[in-house]
Scaffold this motif. Structure first.
Motif, short mmCIF file in Angstrom:
data_model
loop_
_atom_site.label_atom_id
_atom_site.label_comp_id
_atom_site.label_asym_id
_atom_site.label_seq_id
_atom_site.Cartn_x
_atom_site.Cartn_y
_atom_site.Cartn_z
N ARG A 154 0.82 -1.21 0.00
CA ARG A 154 0.00 0.00 0.00
C ARG A 154 0.86 1.26 0.00
O ARG A 154 0.56 2.23 -0.70
CB ARG A 154 -0.93 -0.01 1.21
N LEU A 155 1.93 1.24 0.81
CA LEU A 155 2.82 2.41 0.84
C LEU A 155 3.48 2.64 -0.52
O LEU A 155 3.56 3.78 -0.99
CB LEU A 155 3.89 2.21 1.91
N LEU A 156 3.96 1.58 -1.14
CA LEU A 156 4.60 1.73 -2.45
C LEU A 156 3.61 2.19 -3.50
O LEU A 156 3.95 2.99 -4.38
CB LEU A 156 5.24 0.39 -2.86
N ARG A 157 2.38 1.70 -3.42
CA ARG A 157 1.36 2.12 -4.38
C ARG A 157 1.02 3.60 -4.18
O ARG A 157 0.86 4.35 -5.16
CB ARG A 157 0.10 1.27 -4.22
N ALA A 158 0.94 4.03 -2.93
CA ALA A 158 0.66 5.44 -2.66
C ALA A 158 1.80 6.33 -3.12
O ALA A 158 1.58 7.42 -3.67
CB ALA A 158 0.40 5.63 -1.16
N ALA A 216 3.90 5.67 -5.58
CA ALA A 216 3.88 5.71 -7.04
C ALA A 216 2.77 6.62 -7.57
O ALA A 216 2.94 7.31 -8.58
CB ALA A 216 3.69 4.30 -7.59
N ALA A 217 1.62 6.65 -6.86
CA ALA A 217 0.51 7.49 -7.30
C ALA A 217 0.81 8.97 -7.12
O ALA A 217 0.23 9.82 -7.82
CB ALA A 217 -0.76 7.12 -6.54
N ARG A 218 1.71 9.31 -6.21
CA ARG A 218 2.03 10.71 -5.93
C ARG A 218 3.36 11.15 -6.54
O ARG A 218 3.81 12.26 -6.29
CB ARG A 218 2.06 10.93 -4.42
N SER A 219 3.99 10.29 -7.28
CA SER A 219 5.30 10.60 -7.86
C SER A 219 5.14 11.00 -9.32
O SER A 219 4.41 10.36 -10.08
CB SER A 219 6.25 9.39 -7.75
N GLY A 220 5.84 12.03 -9.69
CA GLY A 220 5.82 12.47 -11.08
C GLY A 220 6.87 11.74 -11.90
O GLY A 220 7.83 11.18 -11.38
N ALA A 221 6.68 11.72 -13.18
CA ALA A 221 7.61 11.07 -14.11
C ALA A 221 8.03 12.06 -15.18
O ALA A 221 7.22 12.86 -15.65
CB ALA A 221 6.97 9.85 -14.75
N VAL A 222 9.30 12.04 -15.54
CA VAL A 222 9.84 12.92 -16.58
C VAL A 222 9.87 12.16 -17.90
O VAL A 222 10.48 11.09 -17.98
CB VAL A 222 11.26 13.40 -16.21
N PRO A 223 9.20 12.65 -18.93
CA PRO A 223 9.16 11.92 -20.20
C PRO A 223 10.49 11.89 -20.93
O PRO A 223 10.72 11.02 -21.77
CB PRO A 223 8.09 12.66 -21.01
N GLN A 224 11.39 12.83 -20.62
CA GLN A 224 12.66 12.89 -21.33
C GLN A 224 13.60 11.80 -20.83
O GLN A 224 13.75 11.60 -19.63
CB GLN A 224 13.31 14.26 -21.15
N ALA A 225 14.23 11.13 -21.76
CA ALA A 225 15.16 10.07 -21.40
C ALA A 225 16.41 10.64 -20.75
O ALA A 225 16.93 11.69 -21.15
CB ALA A 225 15.55 9.27 -22.64
N GLY A 226 16.91 9.97 -19.73
CA GLY A 226 18.13 10.39 -19.06
C GLY A 226 17.92 11.28 -17.86
O GLY A 226 18.85 11.53 -17.10
N LEU A 227 16.70 11.80 -17.69
CA LEU A 227 16.41 12.66 -16.54
C LEU A 227 15.71 11.86 -15.46
O LEU A 227 14.79 11.09 -15.72
CB LEU A 227 15.53 13.84 -16.98
#
Length: 268
Positions: free
Chosen positions: A172-176, A178-189
């Motif tokens: 549950r903690l890991l799922r929470a 992941a739901a609140r984490s942003g992702a950068v579409p650019q490769a390498g960042l």
């Protein structure tokens, strides 16, 4: 199909699956004791014990490769016996320089170390086969049937069940996160901060996990107590062990007793 990813039990129709849980438990414990008490350097007995474990794995249809890979987890723990290479007196085998200290490994110490390593590996194979071919509630009932103290069986049962509680809370903690984490579409960042920042976040999650699991375990125990739980594992009355299963039990105990006697002769 697994009920939980931590549950090692794999349903099947093999002769090992069909064997009475009480018989499997007694034979497995006796096998592990026989293996553990075998003297160092009793290699013929180790080979015979290993052959028995492989035969049981084949009969259980669990997959020899799968069980052998799982049993490899014993190797890092068995490395704790590494100091016996240098602490057992005997004929010198090789020398190792560790700073200002010179360590001398003996033949007897090397023999004892590899004996411990092999015995741990063989014993874990049989334990994994037992856990993978027998549902855990049946194992608890088998423990009570052979008169293992109630408190000890209750501890085993609660430890097993709360392991899943801890795993569920971690999921549950890991799922929470992941739901609140942003992702950068650019490769390498990469997202996130420094290693120190990541360590603080991981530490906070570990503390939160402990508190959440503790709170949930209290609620689970309160629910169990409200339903009459008093530490005893209850179920339907166990049927009499079938005659053929009794024959398997007696034959297995005789074989293990013979192997133990042979190991004492070789170690004499």
């Amino acid at each position: 199909m697994h009920i939980h990813f931590l549950d090692p039990y794999e349903p099947g129709n093999s002769p090992i699956h069909a064997l009475d849980a009480r018989v499997k438990f007694v034979l497995t414990v006796t096998f592990i004791l026989t293996t553990s008490l075998a003297p160092a350097g009793a290699w013929p007995v180790y080979i015979l014990l290993f052959a028995i474990s492989i035969s049981v794995i084949v009969l259980s249809n669990l997959g020899v490769g799968t069980v052998l890979k799982r049993a490899a987890v014993a190797i890092p723990f068995a490395l704790a016996a590494l100091p016996v290479l240098f602490t057992v007196k005997g004929e010198s085998l090789f020398m190792a320089q560790l700073g200002f200290v010179t360590l001398t490994a003996s033949v007897e110490g090397t023999e004892r170390f590899f004996s411990i390593l092999l015995k741990s590996y063989i014993s874990l194979q049989m334990a994994i086969t037992l856990a993978s071919s027998t549902p855990f509630p049946q194992l608890l009932m088998a423990m009570r049937a052979v008169k293992i103290p109630r408190l000890l069986v209750a501890i085993f049962g609660l430890m097993w069940r709360y392991l899943f509680v801890l795993a569920d809370e971690a999921t549950r903690l890991l799922r929470a996160r992941a739901a609140r984490s942003g992702a950068v579409p650019q490769a390498g960042l990469k997202t996130g901060g420094s290693i120190v920042w990541r360590g603080k976040v991981a530490g906070g999650m570990a503390g939160n996990l402990f508190l959440r699991a503790l709170d949930r375990s209290d609620r689970i125990y309160a629910a169990m107590a409200a339903r009459g739980y008093d530490g005893e594992v209850r179920g339907f009355a166990l049927p009499r062990v079938p005659v053929m299963h009794q024959v398997v039990l007696i034959a297995g105990l005789i074989v293990l007793a013979a192997l133990f006697g042979l190991s004492r002769l070789l170690g004499a």
